[in-house]
Design a protein around this motif. Sequence first.
Motif, PDB file in Angstrom:
ATOM      1  N   ARG A  10      30.037  43.307  36.449  1.00 43.31           N
ATOM      2  CA  ARG A  10      31.463  43.361  37.061  1.00 43.31           C
ATOM      3  C   ARG A  10      32.509  42.415  36.166  1.00 43.31           C
ATOM      4  NH1 ARG A  10      31.521  40.505  42.753  1.00 43.31           N
ATOM      5  NH2 ARG A  10      30.039  39.095  41.533  1.00 43.31           N
ATOM      6  N   LEU A  11      31.981  41.338  35.455  1.00 48.57           N
ATOM      7  CA  LEU A  11      32.579  40.549  34.534  1.00 48.57           C
ATOM      8  C   LEU A  11      32.606  41.242  33.227  1.00 48.57           C
ATOM      9  CD1 LEU A  11      34.061  38.027  33.932  1.00 48.57           C
ATOM     10  CD2 LEU A  11      31.983  37.094  33.133  1.00 48.57           C
ATOM     11  N   VAL A 183      32.292  32.469  32.807  1.00 41.73           N
ATOM     12  CA  VAL A 183      32.313  32.524  34.394  1.00 41.73           C
ATOM     13  C   VAL A 183      30.940  33.263  34.685  1.00 41.73           C
ATOM     14  CG1 VAL A 183      33.581  33.393  36.252  1.00 41.73           C
ATOM     15  CG2 VAL A 183      34.837  32.504  34.574  1.00 41.73           C
ATOM     16  N   GLU A 185      28.612  34.752  38.097  1.00 46.70           N
ATOM     17  CA  GLU A 185      28.534  35.645  39.306  1.00 46.70           C
ATOM     18  C   GLU A 185      28.832  34.921  40.531  1.00 46.70           C
ATOM     19  OE1 GLU A 185      27.933  39.125  39.787  1.00 46.70           O
ATOM     20  OE2 GLU A 185      28.250  39.195  37.656  1.00 46.70           O
ATOM     21  N   LEU A 188      32.722  34.061  40.247  1.00 40.24           N
ATOM     22  CA  LEU A 188      33.462  35.301  40.431  1.00 40.24           C
ATOM     23  C   LEU A 188      33.782  35.656  41.960  1.00 40.24           C
ATOM     24  CD1 LEU A 188      32.015  37.931  38.053  1.00 40.24           C
ATOM     25  CD2 LEU A 188      34.278  36.925  37.812  1.00 40.24           C
ATOM     26  N   ASP A 189      32.775  35.176  42.806  1.00 43.92           N
ATOM     27  CA  ASP A 189      32.686  35.373  44.202  1.00 43.92           C
ATOM     28  C   ASP A 189      33.406  34.125  45.086  1.00 43.92           C
ATOM     29  OD1 ASP A 189      31.759  38.046  44.325  1.00 43.92           O
ATOM     30  OD2 ASP A 189      29.742  37.336  44.108  1.00 43.92           O
ATOM     31  N   TYR A 206      37.585  34.928  42.920  1.00 42.52           N
ATOM     32  CA  TYR A 206      38.099  34.898  41.440  1.00 42.52           C
ATOM     33  C   TYR A 206      38.071  36.040  40.881  1.00 42.52           C
ATOM     34  CZ  TYR A 206      39.072  32.984  36.712  1.00 42.52           C
ATOM     35  OH  TYR A 206      39.691  32.973  35.712  1.00 42.52           O
ATOM     36  N   ILE A 207      37.238  36.903  41.102  1.00 41.48           N
ATOM     37  CA  ILE A 207      37.173  38.307  40.471  1.00 41.48           C
ATOM     38  C   ILE A 207      38.486  39.071  40.855  1.00 41.48           C
ATOM     39  CG2 ILE A 207      36.220  39.582  42.515  1.00 41.48           C
ATOM     40  CD1 ILE A 207      34.672  41.168  40.365  1.00 41.48           C
ATOM     41  N   LEU A 210      41.143  37.668  38.534  1.00 43.76           N
ATOM     42  CA  LEU A 210      40.823  38.066  36.903  1.00 43.76           C
ATOM     43  C   LEU A 210      41.455  39.440  36.732  1.00 43.76           C
ATOM     44  CD1 LEU A 210      37.291  37.150  35.834  1.00 43.76           C
ATOM     45  CD2 LEU A 210      39.606  36.347  35.015  1.00 43.76           C
TER      46      LEU A 210
END
Length: 239
Positions: A10-11, A183, A185, A188-189, A206-207, A210
Amino acid sequence: MEETGARTDRLGVLLDQFDQAREMAEVRLAGLGDEEYLWEPLAGCWSVRRRAEATTPRAYGPGEWVLDKGAPDIPANEYAEVARQAAGGMSVAKIAADWSVSVERIEQVLAHTGEPPPDEAPFTTLAWRLGHLHSCFAGQWEWTFGERRRDPHLLVDFSPAADVALERFWALIDRWRADVGRVTERQLDTVGFSQYPYGSDPDDHYITVLAGANLEFIHHMSEIAVLRDLYRLRSTLSA
């Protein structure tokens, strides 16, 4: 560095997208001069101006040069975002604070049906669009990876010189990219990992933040590219 192909985590997908957009933007901004940077093709443009010459009511910046900013309102192209915030559970009062408008204005937007009215937004110069991007990314960095306390309106020392503005902008983008690349995982959540106060960041994973930052970078850099084309062809267009 050895080429390993595109990342699919994902990132990684977001980083690859940002890196490619940044590479294209740097190419398109090569050779930018001061006259083009500050070019106003129409009357009433928003731009970077000396504080004493600013005519917009909320022009901001910490130094002599400020970025034009008008009275708070919600443009028609953001009506859907207001509806999304309400559907996501944000109170009308919180949405009003988010947009710096009255509760009555939010209620008006939410009650609107049919096509939104046409926006009457001012035309913005290349300098303004670059300054706006710089301000957004500086604020999001400060309220995500920094001390989370400095006023986003006082973070960028705007300049009328294209080379100075670009040097400062790319330095900030390098710092942003380096910290985003670390960042996790879990982060990100995390809802509210970014506490940037001008937007819905504190209420979003946060995903999502971004992805929105990438979109902001891409769409403003696309506008800047078109402005460069118009500047190059300005004599033809006026004829």
